[in-house]
Write an enzyme that holds these catalytic residues in place. Structure first.
Site, PDB file in Angstrom:
ATOM      1  N   CYS A  52     -23.386  32.206  13.584  1.00  0.00           N
ATOM      2  CA  CYS A  52     -23.556  30.795  13.912  1.00  0.00           C
ATOM      3  C   CYS A  52     -24.844  30.203  13.330  1.00  0.00           C
ATOM      4  N   MET A  53     -25.981  30.756  13.772  1.00  0.00           N
ATOM      5  CA  MET A  53     -27.256  30.113  13.431  1.00  0.00           C
ATOM      6  C   MET A  53     -28.121  30.925  12.475  1.00  0.00           C
ATOM      7  N   MET A 111     -22.208  24.028  11.101  1.00  0.00           N
ATOM      8  CA  MET A 111     -21.519  25.192  10.533  1.00  0.00           C
ATOM      9  C   MET A 111     -20.970  24.981   9.113  1.00  0.00           C
ATOM     10  N   LYS A 155     -16.012  17.944  28.464  1.00  0.00           N
ATOM     11  CA  LYS A 155     -16.173  19.385  28.738  1.00  0.00           C
ATOM     12  C   LYS A 155     -17.248  19.608  29.796  1.00  0.00           C
ATOM     13  N   GLY A 178     -25.407  25.519  17.857  1.00  0.00           N
ATOM     14  CA  GLY A 178     -24.078  25.526  18.454  1.00  0.00           C
ATOM     15  C   GLY A 178     -24.061  25.792  19.936  1.00  0.00           C
ATOM     16  N   GLN A 179     -24.680  26.894  20.335  1.00  0.00           N
ATOM     17  CA  GLN A 179     -24.537  27.337  21.721  1.00  0.00           C
ATOM     18  C   GLN A 179     -25.715  26.875  22.576  1.00  0.00           C
TER      19      GLN A 179
HETATM   20  P1  MGD Z   1     -16.768  32.464  23.439  1.00  0.00           P
HETATM   21  O1  MGD Z   1     -15.432  31.922  23.776  1.00  0.00           O
HETATM   22  O2  MGD Z   1     -17.898  31.554  23.614  1.00  0.00           O
HETATM   23  O3  MGD Z   1     -16.702  32.950  21.928  1.00  0.00           O
HETATM   24  O4  MGD Z   1     -17.586  33.405  19.702  1.00  0.00           O
HETATM   25  P2  MGD Z   1     -17.568  34.042  21.151  1.00  0.00           P
HETATM   26  O5  MGD Z   1     -18.925  34.161  21.690  1.00  0.00           O
HETATM   27  O6  MGD Z   1     -16.790  35.296  21.045  1.00  0.00           O
HETATM   28  O7  MGD Z   1     -17.007  33.803  24.218  1.00  0.00           O
HETATM   29  C1  MGD Z   1     -17.768  33.847  25.393  1.00  0.00           C
HETATM   30  C2  MGD Z   1     -17.143  34.882  26.292  1.00  0.00           C
HETATM   31  O8  MGD Z   1     -17.983  35.060  27.415  1.00  0.00           O
HETATM   32  C3  MGD Z   1     -15.788  34.429  26.803  1.00  0.00           C
HETATM   33  O9  MGD Z   1     -14.904  35.500  26.797  1.00  0.00           O
HETATM   34  C4  MGD Z   1     -16.101  33.950  28.223  1.00  0.00           C
HETATM   35  O10 MGD Z   1     -15.012  34.108  29.114  1.00  0.00           O
HETATM   36  C5  MGD Z   1     -17.254  34.828  28.616  1.00  0.00           C
HETATM   37  N1  MGD Z   1     -18.191  34.220  29.559  1.00  0.00           N
HETATM   38  C6  MGD Z   1     -18.361  32.923  29.871  1.00  0.00           C
HETATM   39  N2  MGD Z   1     -19.401  32.762  30.718  1.00  0.00           N
HETATM   40  C7  MGD Z   1     -19.888  33.985  30.957  1.00  0.00           C
HETATM   41  C8  MGD Z   1     -20.974  34.454  31.729  1.00  0.00           C
HETATM   42  O11 MGD Z   1     -21.669  33.725  32.413  1.00  0.00           O
HETATM   43  N3  MGD Z   1     -21.224  35.787  31.676  1.00  0.00           N
HETATM   44  C9  MGD Z   1     -20.463  36.636  30.945  1.00  0.00           C
HETATM   45  N4  MGD Z   1     -20.795  37.917  30.937  1.00  0.00           N
HETATM   46  N5  MGD Z   1     -19.399  36.230  30.245  1.00  0.00           N
HETATM   47  C10 MGD Z   1     -19.135  34.917  30.223  1.00  0.00           C
HETATM   48  C11 MGD Z   1     -18.465  32.426  19.323  1.00  0.00           C
HETATM   49  C12 MGD Z   1     -18.726  32.583  17.831  1.00  0.00           C
HETATM   50  O12 MGD Z   1     -17.483  32.477  17.149  1.00  0.00           O
HETATM   51  C13 MGD Z   1     -19.634  31.576  17.288  1.00  0.00           C
HETATM   52  S1  MGD Z   1     -21.037  31.237  18.201  1.00  0.00           S
HETATM   53  C14 MGD Z   1     -19.430  30.996  16.095  1.00  0.00           C
HETATM   54  S2  MGD Z   1     -20.461  29.764  15.546  1.00  0.00           S
HETATM   55  C15 MGD Z   1     -18.357  31.364  15.188  1.00  0.00           C
HETATM   56  N6  MGD Z   1     -17.570  30.205  14.815  1.00  0.00           N
HETATM   57  C16 MGD Z   1     -16.322  30.398  14.256  1.00  0.00           C
HETATM   58  C17 MGD Z   1     -15.711  29.419  13.425  1.00  0.00           C
HETATM   59  O13 MGD Z   1     -16.261  28.336  13.168  1.00  0.00           O
HETATM   60  N7  MGD Z   1     -14.492  29.706  12.908  1.00  0.00           N
HETATM   61  C18 MGD Z   1     -13.848  30.878  13.184  1.00  0.00           C
HETATM   62  N8  MGD Z   1     -12.658  31.088  12.637  1.00  0.00           N
HETATM   63  N9  MGD Z   1     -14.405  31.809  13.962  1.00  0.00           N
HETATM   64  C19 MGD Z   1     -15.627  31.599  14.493  1.00  0.00           C
HETATM   65  N10 MGD Z   1     -16.201  32.578  15.247  1.00  0.00           N
HETATM   66  C20 MGD Z   1     -17.556  32.538  15.747  1.00  0.00           C
HETATM   67  P1  MGD Z   2     -17.139  22.982  12.994  1.00  0.00           P
HETATM   68  O1  MGD Z   2     -15.846  22.364  13.381  1.00  0.00           O
HETATM   69  O2  MGD Z   2     -17.259  24.440  13.075  1.00  0.00           O
HETATM   70  O3  MGD Z   2     -18.227  22.266  13.917  1.00  0.00           O
HETATM   71  O4  MGD Z   2     -20.304  22.474  15.210  1.00  0.00           O
HETATM   72  P2  MGD Z   2     -19.804  21.963  13.806  1.00  0.00           P
HETATM   73  O5  MGD Z   2     -20.371  22.746  12.721  1.00  0.00           O
HETATM   74  O6  MGD Z   2     -20.005  20.499  13.784  1.00  0.00           O
HETATM   75  O7  MGD Z   2     -17.492  22.602  11.488  1.00  0.00           O
HETATM   76  C1  MGD Z   2     -18.090  21.397  11.084  1.00  0.00           C
HETATM   77  C2  MGD Z   2     -17.505  20.817   9.855  1.00  0.00           C
HETATM   78  O8  MGD Z   2     -17.762  21.601   8.703  1.00  0.00           O
HETATM   79  C3  MGD Z   2     -15.987  20.637   9.864  1.00  0.00           C
HETATM   80  O9  MGD Z   2     -15.702  19.269  10.118  1.00  0.00           O
HETATM   81  C4  MGD Z   2     -15.562  21.078   8.484  1.00  0.00           C
HETATM   82  O10 MGD Z   2     -14.648  20.196   7.877  1.00  0.00           O
HETATM   83  C5  MGD Z   2     -16.880  21.103   7.736  1.00  0.00           C
HETATM   84  N1  MGD Z   2     -16.887  21.913   6.521  1.00  0.00           N
HETATM   85  C6  MGD Z   2     -16.020  22.868   6.120  1.00  0.00           C
HETATM   86  N2  MGD Z   2     -16.369  23.344   4.915  1.00  0.00           N
HETATM   87  C7  MGD Z   2     -17.467  22.660   4.521  1.00  0.00           C
HETATM   88  C8  MGD Z   2     -18.294  22.688   3.350  1.00  0.00           C
HETATM   89  O11 MGD Z   2     -18.075  23.438   2.400  1.00  0.00           O
HETATM   90  N3  MGD Z   2     -19.360  21.847   3.327  1.00  0.00           N
HETATM   91  C9  MGD Z   2     -19.623  20.964   4.319  1.00  0.00           C
HETATM   92  N4  MGD Z   2     -20.669  20.166   4.190  1.00  0.00           N
HETATM   93  N5  MGD Z   2     -18.846  20.914   5.421  1.00  0.00           N
HETATM   94  C10 MGD Z   2     -17.798  21.747   5.530  1.00  0.00           C
HETATM   95  C11 MGD Z   2     -20.288  23.806  15.505  1.00  0.00           C
HETATM   96  C12 MGD Z   2     -21.039  24.016  16.817  1.00  0.00           C
HETATM   97  O12 MGD Z   2     -20.326  23.323  17.832  1.00  0.00           O
HETATM   98  C13 MGD Z   2     -21.172  25.408  17.179  1.00  0.00           C
HETATM   99  S1  MGD Z   2     -21.797  26.481  16.002  1.00  0.00           S
HETATM  100  C14 MGD Z   2     -20.943  25.861  18.436  1.00  0.00           C
HETATM  101  S2  MGD Z   2     -21.261  27.494  18.814  1.00  0.00           S
HETATM  102  C15 MGD Z   2     -20.479  24.982  19.517  1.00  0.00           C
HETATM  103  N6  MGD Z   2     -19.057  25.149  19.689  1.00  0.00           N
HETATM  104  C16 MGD Z   2     -18.299  24.124  20.127  1.00  0.00           C
HETATM  105  C17 MGD Z   2     -16.919  24.310  20.453  1.00  0.00           C
HETATM  106  O13 MGD Z   2     -16.384  25.425  20.389  1.00  0.00           O
HETATM  107  N7  MGD Z   2     -16.211  23.203  20.835  1.00  0.00           N
HETATM  108  C18 MGD Z   2     -16.777  21.975  20.928  1.00  0.00           C
HETATM  109  N8  MGD Z   2     -16.032  20.948  21.312  1.00  0.00           N
HETATM  110  N9  MGD Z   2     -18.093  21.775  20.667  1.00  0.00           N
HETATM  111  C19 MGD Z   2     -18.831  22.817  20.262  1.00  0.00           C
HETATM  112  N10 MGD Z   2     -20.141  22.601  19.968  1.00  0.00           N
HETATM  113  C20 MGD Z   2     -20.836  23.546  19.141  1.00  0.00           C
HETATM  114 FE1  SF4 Z   3     -20.866  17.780  26.163  1.00  0.00          FE
HETATM  115 FE2  SF4 Z   3     -22.432  19.484  24.844  1.00  0.00          FE
HETATM  116 FE3  SF4 Z   3     -23.528  17.724  26.496  1.00  0.00          FE
HETATM  117 FE4  SF4 Z   3     -22.108  19.725  27.484  1.00  0.00          FE
HETATM  118  S1  SF4 Z   3     -24.034  19.892  26.340  1.00  0.00           S
HETATM  119  S2  SF4 Z   3     -21.975  17.576  28.090  1.00  0.00           S
HETATM  120  S3  SF4 Z   3     -20.539  19.992  25.904  1.00  0.00           S
HETATM  121  S4  SF4 Z   3     -22.422  17.255  24.617  1.00  0.00           S
END
Ligand code: MGD
Ligand code: MGD
Ligand code: SF4
Length: 751
Positions: free
Chosen positions: A168-169, A336, A79, A373-374
């Site tokens: 998220c956090m 998460m 990525k 996460g972010q």
């Molecule tokens: P993103 O795709 O990161 O997801 O959810 P979102 O923040 O809604 O959205 C970023 C947006 O900003 C995109 O539309 C992108 O095109 C735009 N963008 C990218 N770069 C820029 C920039 O430089 N400026 C501006 N203005 N826009 C930009 C994330 C949220 O989702 C998070 S953080 C978590 S941890 C949650 N995780 C989660 C999950 O685990 N399961 C499910 N089912 N839903 C989840 N939702 C949550």
């Molecule tokens: P998730 O896939 O949301 O990712 O990073 P992670 O939290 O590592 O969930 C992690 C694990 O939680 C899953 O494998 C799921 O099986 C497990 N889980 C589900 N239920 C339970 C439970 O009850 N207990 C325990 N112990 N585990 C459980 C998330 C992180 O990743 C975040 S928050 C963001 S914002 C970023 N998003 C992101 C992305 O969108 N894509 C990729 N490739 N990397 C990312 N990095 C960051």
């Molecule tokens: Fe990959 Fe995350 Fe490092 Fe970017 S910050 S190169 S997504 S591990």
């Protein structure tokens, strides 16, 4: 260095093979001859915060490679390495758009900003400052979130400042603050290299923090005594390198973690010298109790009792508890699976409990480390106070002394800041749905895809009497459908600013190129917004984002965050610096709360450890009982649905879907079903499967495997054509207000 197709295919083939064990590749060795100059930055994606070098030729970005001087030592995952096509996507918003007769049409900046300002002013005039709000992102730059938060809290007197880090956090923040009195981890990534036990719980590090997983895998390879424990109900790629993988019943972490504490004490593996001096014991009512009381509390969690709740054999609980405690240095990593739960704060506390009980803290390799996460959830939102209950650098809106301090720093009259916290994220979107919140500014997040229980909140976004101004990169982002005005931002390396990653490391993203069309840095858009909406110009006196950074340094200086020494000049030269960093000659801090390591502790302090976030200097071991998920499976909805990530997509897919190689590897969402469950329901790989929750239903193609434990199904949530969040549940943790994305009850059948 433009990578040719042939070179790329060679690289990706190697990468895919390595990725199976999570070892990414480096472009660092590639030749630089096709690049005019390199610009330093940070990867746009995950909270690992890898340093990058952006290659520019003829004023265009032509490639990205890992920064050899940052913690990632030149490595990037796919990525990170493939960010270039995103910049040049034809789907970029390049001019302001306003909705007329239901359609978004081009407008001048002046027309669009006048409309935004008039809607905000009308809402404030009619219903007061709480009728407006800001919804931001852990992907916005620090300067952007700091500024937006200041404009709303100080300029408009509205504390309705939130953002996706609440999804998220928030539970991690709640966990750290209740245990240690201060947010943010005490250790750094270097701890991975020194740990002899890595306890990974609720984190699929391999797919979500690949470069850290590379470090974990390397650590394990380097020493056969290093043990890796993975606690996840799915057999993820991370679990493949585990010495012990605990595939327990989802949502039962609290019972498991308490049971580990029980075993540790029973086996006399606790560090009495440490916890008798540096730890206090507390129950949910905040009564100060004793170690003896703790032992009594844990009697409900003998391994045999915990086995009944978690489905984990008592012997396995004993085994992992012993590995955790007996190792010379244990680092826990979580994400998460722990935070996105209605008892996410408690689960965070219980992980830290194990460290405080065993003394696995404050030594190289020993730390409770919450993975962020972010890329800028830590630096940008948590640190600057970009949430409804916070003020900058760990200060609280509710505390008069904190408000007064910030008022002074911002040049406001005493007692002028609004003392009432604003809407937290879910309350904010509910308030919009109910018409209580009238105008919302949204930056760098795609809530119409990412909120849980989407139908409920999207119906609110559709209201005619509310107004959404969205600063968004792409025309095809889901939230654009509901925006009244869309403003075009400069992307990632098209403007300058700071990102702060999981390990308290602040690093600069430098401007490499000009943005296309009429796109503008969000800082410029926010300043323009402030002026038009009538914010006192003295509150936004900045010429550029570096001015905002300098003000933020001054605002953090009187606190224990103290990063005064992290000047813009240093950030230009160095590849990130970890706070606290009080002076310009300070190297940054690896270990907090330890005398001699943490600059906040005087050199002559009588105690080696000092948890200065707490009035008595002691961290807290919390008594947190087991509590089930908000929506447990039952006869009607007998399965657990969990959602999460895949390695090649970022969140709502707006960016990664623009990269052909990433899109090809995961073109569409699917449902993971356990083999045994599939057999019972006669489901084969590729069959259509209907998922039905109390909120909605949807059909996904099956991937039959042994990844999920029986009774659990998993759906990745990146796919805008299959919005799984229509099915998820919006129950929240009462402490952190974070929704329980990870668990809800679902009916599964062959479609
Ligand atoms: P993103 O795709 O990161 O997801 O959810 P979102 O923040 O809604 O959205 C970023 C947006 O900003 C995109 O539309 C992108 O095109 C735009 N963008 C990218 N770069 C820029 C920039 O430089 N400026 C501006 N203005 N826009 C930009 C994330 C949220 O989702 C998070 S953080 C978590 S941890 C949650 N995780 C989660 C999950 O685990 N399961 C499910 N089912 N839903 C989840 N939702 C949550
Ligand atoms: P998730 O896939 O949301 O990712 O990073 P992670 O939290 O590592 O969930 C992690 C694990 O939680 C899953 O494998 C799921 O099986 C497990 N889980 C589900 N239920 C339970 C439970 O009850 N207990 C325990 N112990 N585990 C459980 C998330 C992180 O990743 C975040 S928050 C963001 S914002 C970023 N998003 C992101 C992305 O969108 N894509 C990729 N490739 N990397 C990312 N990095 C960051
Ligand atoms: Fe990959 Fe995350 Fe490092 Fe970017 S910050 S190169 S997504 S591990």
């Amino acid at each position: 260095m433009k990578i040719t197709r042939r070179e790329f295919i060679k690289c990706t083939a190697a990468s895919s093979a390595f990725m199976a064990i999570g070892v990414p590749f480096s472009f660092a060795a590639a030749k630089d001859k096709n690049v005019d100059h390199w610009v330093k930055g940070v990867c746009r994606f995950c909270g690992t915060g890898c340093g990058v070098m952006v290659g520019v030729k003829d004023k265009k970005v032509v490639t990205v490679k890992g920064d050899p001087n940052n913690h990632n030592a030149g490595f990037l995952c796919l990525k990170g390495a493939l960010m270039t096509p995103i910049i040049y996507s034809k789907d970029r918003v390049t001019e302001p758009l306003i909705r007329k007769n239901g359609k978004l049409v081009p407008a001048s900046w002046n027309e669009a900003m006048d409309l935004v300002a008039s809607k905000f002013k009308d809402a404030i005039k009619k219903d007061g400052p709480t009728a407006v709000g800001y919804y931001g992102s852990g992907q916005a730059l620090t300067e952007e979130t700091y500024l937006a938060s200041k404009i709303f809290k100080a300029g408009l007197n509205s504390n309705n400042v939130e953002g996706n880090p609440r999804l998220c956090m928030a539970s991690a923040v709640g966990g750290y603050v209740t245990t240690f009195g201060k947010d943010e981890p005490c250790g750094t990534y270097d701890d991975i290299d020194a740990a002899t036990c890595l306890f990974i719980i609720g984190s699929n590090t391999s797919e979500c923090h690949p470069i850290l997983f590379k470090r974990i895998a390397a650590r394990k390879q380097s020493d056969p005594n290093v043990k890796v424990i993975v606690v996840d109900p799915r057999k993820t790629n991370t679990a493949r390198i585990a010495d012990v993988h605990v595939a327990f019943k989802p949502g039962t972490d609290l019972a498991l973690l308490n049971s580990m504490a029980y075993v540790i004490i029973q086996e006399e593996l606790d560090n009495y010298r440490f916890h008798s001096k540096y730890v206090s014991f507390m129950d949910n009512k905040k009564n100060k109790l004793t170690f003896k009381d703790y032992q009594k509390f844990l009697e409900d969690y003998t391994p045999e009792k915990a086995e009944k709740i978690t489905g984990v054999p008592a012997a396995t609980i004993e085994k992992i508890a012993k590995i955790f405690a007996e190792s010379s240095a244990t680092t826990s990593l979580w994400c998460m699976g722990i935070n996105q739960r209605i008892r996410g704060v408690w689960a965070n506390n219980l992980i830290s409990n194990l460290h405080l009980l065993t003394g696995h803290i404050g030594k190289p390799g020993a730390t409770p480390f919450s993975l962020t996460g972010q890329p800028n959830a830590c630096g940008g939102v948590r640190d600057t106070g970009g949430l409804a209950h916070l003020l900058p650098a760990g200060r609280l809106i509710k505390k008069k002394s904190h408000r007064n301090e910030v008022e002074k720093l911002w040049g406001l009259p005493q007692d002028s800041l609004n003392p009432k916290p604003g809407y937290h994220t879910m309350a904010m979107w509910s308030a919009l749905a109910e018409g209580k919140l009238k105008a919302l500014l949204v930056l760098c997040t795609n809530p119409a895809h990412s909120l849980p229980n989407l139908n409920k909140y999207v119906n609110g976004m559709k209201r005619k009497d509310t107004f959404i101004a969205l600063i968004e990169l792409f025309k095809d982002a889901e939230t654009v459908k509901y925006a009244d005005v869309v403003l075009p931002p400069a992307y990632w390396c098209e403007r300058e600013g700071v990102y702060g990653c999981s390990e308290r490391r602040y690093a600069l993203v430098e401007k490499a190129i000009d943005p296309p069309g009429q796109c503008k840095p969000a800082v410029d858009i926010l300043i323009d917004f402030a002026k038009r909406v009538g914010v006192d110009p003295k509150l936004v006196p900045y010429k550029n984002s570096a001015d905002i950074w300098d003000e933020w340094r001054a605002v953090g200086r009187p606190t224990t965050y103290n990063f005064w020494g992290i000047t813009r000049e240093r950030l230009r030269k160095e590849s990130g610096i970890k706070w606290p960093c009080p002076t310009e000659d300070h190297p940054g801090t690896d270990i907090r709360y330890v005398r001699g390591k943490d600059p906040n502790i005087p050199k002559d302090h009588p105690n080696k450890y000092h948890f200065y976030g707490k009035p008595d200097g002691k961290a807290v071991i919390w008594f947190r009982p087991y509590k089930a998920a908000a929506e447990e499976p039952d006869a009607q909805y007998p399965f657990v649905l969990t959602t999460g990530r895949v390695i090649d997509h970022w969140h709502t897919g707006t960016m990664t879907m623009k990269v052909p190689e990433l899109r090809r590897s995961f073109p569409k969402a699917y449902v993971e079903v356990n083999k045994k469950d599939a057999k019972k329901m006669d489901i084969q790989n590729g069959d259509n499967v209907l998922l039905e929750t109390r909120r909605d239903k949807m059909v996904f193609q099956a991937r039959v495997s042994d990844v999920c434990r029986p009774g659990l199904v998993f759906v990745p949530w990146f796919d805008a054509n299959l919005l799984i969040n229509k099915l998820t549940y919006d129950a929240i943790d009462p402490g952190s207000k974070q929704p329980e994305f990870k668990i809800c009850a679902v009916k599964v059948s062959k479609a």
